[in-house]
Write a protein that holds these residues in place. Sequence first.
Motif, mmCIF file in Angstrom:
data_model
loop_
_atom_site.group_PDB
_atom_site.id
_atom_site.type_symbol
_atom_site.label_atom_id
_atom_site.label_comp_id
_atom_site.label_asym_id
_atom_site.label_seq_id
_atom_site.Cartn_x
_atom_site.Cartn_y
_atom_site.Cartn_z
ATOM 1 N N UNK A 88 -26.852 -15.448 -9.746
ATOM 2 C CA UNK A 88 -27.426 -14.111 -9.878
ATOM 3 C C UNK A 88 -28.948 -14.149 -9.989
ATOM 4 N N UNK A 89 -29.463 -15.073 -10.804
ATOM 5 C CA UNK A 89 -30.896 -15.060 -11.127
ATOM 6 C C UNK A 89 -31.755 -15.865 -10.158
ATOM 7 N N UNK A 90 -31.185 -16.872 -9.532
ATOM 8 C CA UNK A 90 -31.963 -17.726 -8.634
ATOM 9 C C UNK A 90 -31.606 -17.507 -7.163
ATOM 10 N N UNK A 91 -30.356 -17.846 -6.816
ATOM 11 C CA UNK A 91 -30.005 -17.877 -5.391
ATOM 12 C C UNK A 91 -30.010 -16.500 -4.749
ATOM 13 N N UNK A 92 -29.492 -15.490 -5.437
ATOM 14 C CA UNK A 92 -29.413 -14.164 -4.820
ATOM 15 C C UNK A 92 -30.794 -13.585 -4.557
ATOM 16 N N UNK A 93 -31.783 -14.010 -5.334
ATOM 17 C CA UNK A 93 -33.162 -13.514 -5.149
ATOM 18 C C UNK A 93 -33.906 -14.329 -4.095
ATOM 19 N N UNK A 94 -33.417 -15.528 -3.826
ATOM 20 C CA UNK A 94 -34.113 -16.448 -2.919
ATOM 21 C C UNK A 94 -33.565 -16.397 -1.494
ATOM 22 N N UNK A 95 -32.266 -16.082 -1.357
ATOM 23 C CA UNK A 95 -31.617 -16.139 -0.047
ATOM 24 C C UNK A 95 -30.876 -14.834 0.245
ATOM 25 N N UNK A 96 -30.916 -14.422 1.514
ATOM 26 C CA UNK A 96 -30.239 -13.188 1.919
ATOM 27 C C UNK A 96 -28.724 -13.352 1.921
ATOM 28 N N UNK A 97 -28.253 -14.538 2.259
ATOM 29 C CA UNK A 97 -26.821 -14.836 2.227
ATOM 30 C C UNK A 97 -26.666 -16.301 1.825
ATOM 31 N N UNK A 98 -25.489 -16.653 1.370
ATOM 32 C CA UNK A 98 -25.287 -17.958 0.743
ATOM 33 C C UNK A 98 -24.168 -18.728 1.451
ATOM 34 N N UNK A 99 -24.452 -19.996 1.732
ATOM 35 C CA UNK A 99 -23.478 -20.889 2.355
ATOM 36 C C UNK A 99 -22.990 -21.889 1.300
ATOM 37 N N UNK A 123 -22.263 -10.687 -3.750
ATOM 38 C CA UNK A 123 -23.188 -11.615 -3.113
ATOM 39 C C UNK A 123 -22.672 -11.949 -1.717
ATOM 40 N N UNK A 124 -23.510 -11.789 -0.689
ATOM 41 C CA UNK A 124 -23.050 -12.017 0.686
ATOM 42 C C UNK A 124 -22.934 -13.499 1.033
ATOM 43 N N UNK A 125 -21.810 -13.878 1.623
ATOM 44 C CA UNK A 125 -21.618 -15.226 2.145
ATOM 45 C C UNK A 125 -22.137 -15.298 3.576
ATOM 46 N N UNK A 126 -22.777 -16.414 3.907
ATOM 47 C CA UNK A 126 -23.238 -16.630 5.275
ATOM 48 C C UNK A 126 -22.059 -16.819 6.213
ATOM 49 N N UNK A 127 -21.042 -17.557 5.719
ATOM 50 C CA UNK A 127 -19.764 -17.714 6.410
ATOM 51 C C UNK A 127 -18.721 -18.016 5.335
ATOM 52 N N UNK A 128 -17.481 -18.159 5.718
ATOM 53 C CA UNK A 128 -16.441 -18.465 4.739
ATOM 54 C C UNK A 128 -16.803 -19.737 3.972
ATOM 55 N N UNK A 129 -16.440 -19.787 2.708
ATOM 56 C CA UNK A 129 -16.664 -20.976 1.886
ATOM 57 C C UNK A 129 -15.925 -22.151 2.521
ATOM 58 N N UNK A 198 -26.397 -23.731 0.630
ATOM 59 C CA UNK A 198 -27.132 -23.231 -0.530
ATOM 60 C C UNK A 198 -26.459 -23.677 -1.830
ATOM 61 N N UNK A 199 -25.177 -23.980 -1.745
ATOM 62 C CA UNK A 199 -24.409 -24.451 -2.902
ATOM 63 C C UNK A 199 -23.441 -25.536 -2.447
ATOM 64 N N UNK A 200 -23.403 -26.642 -3.187
ATOM 65 C CA UNK A 200 -22.340 -27.638 -3.025
ATOM 66 C C UNK A 200 -21.690 -27.832 -4.390
ATOM 67 N N UNK A 201 -20.390 -27.667 -4.436
ATOM 68 C CA UNK A 201 -19.625 -27.884 -5.664
ATOM 69 C C UNK A 201 -18.749 -29.114 -5.449
ATOM 70 N N UNK A 202 -18.994 -30.146 -6.238
ATOM 71 C CA UNK A 202 -18.219 -31.390 -6.147
ATOM 72 C C UNK A 202 -17.962 -31.857 -7.577
ATOM 73 N N UNK A 203 -16.783 -31.548 -8.093
ATOM 74 C CA UNK A 203 -16.524 -31.734 -9.519
ATOM 75 C C UNK A 203 -15.316 -32.645 -9.749
ATOM 76 N N UNK A 204 -15.489 -33.564 -10.704
ATOM 77 C CA UNK A 204 -14.380 -34.394 -11.182
ATOM 78 C C UNK A 204 -13.774 -35.274 -10.092
ATOM 79 N N UNK A 205 -14.634 -35.809 -9.222
ATOM 80 C CA UNK A 205 -14.161 -36.763 -8.213
ATOM 81 C C UNK A 205 -15.011 -38.032 -8.200
ATOM 82 N N UNK A 206 -16.333 -37.908 -8.358
ATOM 83 C CA UNK A 206 -17.185 -39.102 -8.282
ATOM 84 C C UNK A 206 -16.962 -40.048 -9.461
#
Length: 259
Positions: A88-99, A123-129, A198-206
């Motif tokens: 909300x505070x960073x990405x939505x103000x920096x980018x028109x859409x989010x990948x 928040x608009x997605x650039x394409x499907x997650x 714009x976002x990579x989520x990689x949790x509990x695998x490395x």
Amino acid sequence: MDTQNYEYFYDWVFTHLNIQLDAYKEKQLRRRIFTIMKQSGAQTLEEYAALIHLDKGVRQKFLDYITINVTEFFRNRDLFDNFERLLQTKLSKRFDSISIWSAACSIGAEPYSLAMIMKRNNLPLKQAILATDIDETILDRAKQGIFRENEVKNLSIIDRDKYFVEKDNRFELDETIKKMVHFKKHDLILDTYEKNFHVIVCRNVTIYFKNETKEDIYRRMSASLVTGGLLFTGATETIYQPEQYGLKKVASFIYEKVD
């Protein structure tokens, strides 16, 4: 004394299943392989490799056990709250859409959690997650969008009522959320990474990988982020010296691409 021929088995798995086992932490991996081998009835890894080759059920049990599909919606809720605030505070103000890329997505709880966050914040997605995993069977289950009660326990009552229909102690996800996610097979170790996320989520695998493998994954993920993008890791996956990957810490287990 464990006298199994792990070198033979690692080579066999790489040749026949295209999985690079020597990237995993050795002691943990050998313990898991020995356990699942014994459950199959095989006495040696040579016998076990033959069983995996001949029996689809044995092969799938091996893949499920090795790739560790443990997940739930909004796992570590406080971390997801921090992540949502940064969107909300960073990405939505920096980018028109989010990948967004959800790596090692397992049964889909994580990318679907991300879809709910995007939807409720308009928040608009650039394409499907993009949601990826090495296990095609688990991806098939993820596409169905049907979950057990323990997998939806972190959902608010509002989200559960809004996005799920309960049938026979199973929770079926609404089509509007399902359509926001695209599932694809991908190996974090062997495959190339797409770019400009714009976002990579990689949790509990490395946590299961050797340090050199983990470092290579973080380096490649950083290269796949745009400047200002976020990498969200698991609750036991602190990145020490994030600057070596062109990242800086902006919240617990969340890092921003800075160059």
